[in-house]
Design an enzyme around this catalytic site. Structure first.
Site, mmCIF file in Angstrom:
data_model
loop_
_atom_site.group_PDB
_atom_site.id
_atom_site.type_symbol
_atom_site.label_atom_id
_atom_site.label_comp_id
_atom_site.label_asym_id
_atom_site.label_seq_id
_atom_site.Cartn_x
_atom_site.Cartn_y
_atom_site.Cartn_z
ATOM 1 C CG MET A 188 -14.321 -0.661 -19.544
ATOM 2 S SD MET A 188 -15.235 -1.373 -18.157
ATOM 3 C CE MET A 188 -16.931 -0.980 -18.624
ATOM 4 C CE LYS A 211 -14.069 -4.613 -8.951
ATOM 5 N NZ LYS A 211 -14.954 -5.737 -8.982
ATOM 6 C CB ALA A 237 -0.936 -0.008 1.202
ATOM 7 C CG ASP A 277 -12.205 0.927 -8.502
ATOM 8 O OD1 ASP A 277 -12.094 -0.044 -7.748
ATOM 9 O OD2 ASP A 277 -13.288 1.312 -8.980
#
Length: 419
Positions: free
Chosen positions: A349, A234, A31, A212
């Protein structure tokens, strides 16, 4: 009788490092590194990342060629040619070994685990256009953040609502949560300055941030050090954290009394599953604030010189997801109907299925000569724009090596502003 007063530590010497093209070694792939690497990349640094494993967000940078990843533990030779080292690991012995090796080579070293042992500190930073303000609080990160936030407010010259000001209509208050709540915040398409004032203010109050992959990385660099950062990235067609797990994290942290910001690229409700997350929180009795974001569907084409509508050219535009192939039984898009429209078609996408999408549109009447554009990493410093036609765009994208994230625009608006 009191003893002598302790000797004050020397003040650090403030300095702006010009890292463009210069090697920076980051040890650790968790992180902390996820928060620090975007600022290094923004500075143009040649980043070498050494870690056995990476978060999905860091892996995306490596896959895109933005940095070089060595999937192993640190070796002394990693510092060869380096100008700066960042140690972002929890293992104090390992961190000490890296900083000792850096000291032998006279390389400044930032340590996330021990500010006292570090030879360099990362300040609390805020950015406003070309102005970057870095605050060193004399070793006190709380003081540095307080001053940084005050400066940012002055630079913005605006005030905005706080998390306690509003709750999404219909979301029940949860008195048992101890004040915990969730904010679904749209971070915009990539430029960190495109987040709304309200969205930024909620970030400054957050105790937990669930982010995200497409979130502007520099926003994460400005989080308080004590904020828990959950990487919910993702990566397309790669590893992902199940949506149910994300929902569980939001609910659990809020029930523990935490102020949680779910930070999402673009807008939370434009193919962002924000609705699913709101429903999960509502069912658990967790109050939710929704902060709309600048959606890439409109902003990215606009920044690239492609208006989605234009007088006497297009009176409508349609935004669709192209992550499912047109011939898949899972597709909810009526591509045959879209082929018959005269307006602008914006596809998110859709890069993987672009050849099939173009062929389907042409087969149902969309002219192959109609203009098409593909914008990669729009609104960022690495933005790339390709102009083509519907019949040739898929091949041109392959030849140019364009990769996600990218927006596809089909329609006469592509050339509306071209002289």
């Amino acid at each position: 009788m009191s003893g002598p007063a302790p000797e004050a530590s020397p003040s650090p010497y403030p300095l702006g490092l010009r890292l463009a093209g210069r090697r920076v070694v980051v040890v650790g792939g968790g992180a902390v590194a996820t928060r620090r690497v975007p600022a290094l990349l923004d500075a143009g640094a040649d980043v070498l990342l050494v870690a056995p494993e990476l978060t999905p967000a860091l892996r995306a940078y490596a896959d895109a060629g933005r940095l070089r990843w060595e999937p192993r533990r640190f070796a002394v030779g990693d510092l060869d040619g380096a100008w700066l080292a960042h140690v972002a690991v929890d293992d104090r012995a390992a961190a000490a070994a890296v900083s000792a090796a850096a000291a032998e080579r006279r390389i400044f070293c930032v340590r996330a685990d021990d500010r006292v042992a570090a030879s360099a500190w990362t300040p609390a930073v805020t950015r406003h256009g070309p102005v970057t303000v870095a605050v060193l609080g004399g070793g006190d990160p709380h003081r540095a953040r307080a001053v940084r936030d005050a400066v940012r407010t002055l630079l913005s010259a605006r005030t905005g609502p706080r998390l306690t000001d509003s709750v999404a209509e219909g979301a029940p208050l949860n008195t048992a949560s101890g004040g915990g709540r969730v904010a679904l915040v749209g971070a915009g398409p990539g430029d960190p300055e495109l987040i709304t004032v309200k969205g930024w203010r909620l970030l400054t109050e957050a105790e937990v941030v669930v982010a995200d992959r497409l979130v502007p990385g520099l926003l994460l660099d400005e989080l308080r050090p004590d904020v828990e950062l959950v990487d919910a990235s993702k990566i397309p067609y790669g590893p992902s954290r199940a949506q149910e797990e994300i929902n569980r994290i939001l609910v659990d942290r809020a029930r523990a009394g935490k102020v949680v910001v779910r930070l999402k690229g673009g807008d939370p409700y434009v193919f962002g599953r924000g609705g699913e997350e709101l429903l999960a929180c509502a069912e658990a009795g967790v109050p939710v604030t929704v902060v709309p974001g600048v959606t890439s569907a409109i902003a990215v084409p606009g920044v690239a010189g492609v208006p989605v509508t234009h007088r006497a050219v297009a009176h409508e535009f349609t935004v669709v997801s192209g992550h499912v192939a047109p011939d898949s039984p899972d597709s909810l898009v009526s591509w045959e109907s879209l082929a018959g429209l005269r307006g602008t078609l914006v596809i998110l996408m859709g890069l993987k299925n672009l050849a099939a999408i173009a062929a389907t549109l042409i087969a149902h009447g969309r002219p192959p000569t109609i203009p098409a554009a593909v914008i990669q990493e729009g609104t960022t410093a690495t933005q790339r724009t390709l102009r083509s036609t519907l019949g040739a765009v898929a091949a041109d994208v392959t030849a140019a090596g364009l990769r996600p994230p990218a927006i596809v625009v089909i329609g006469d608006v592509v050339n509306a502003l071209t002289p």
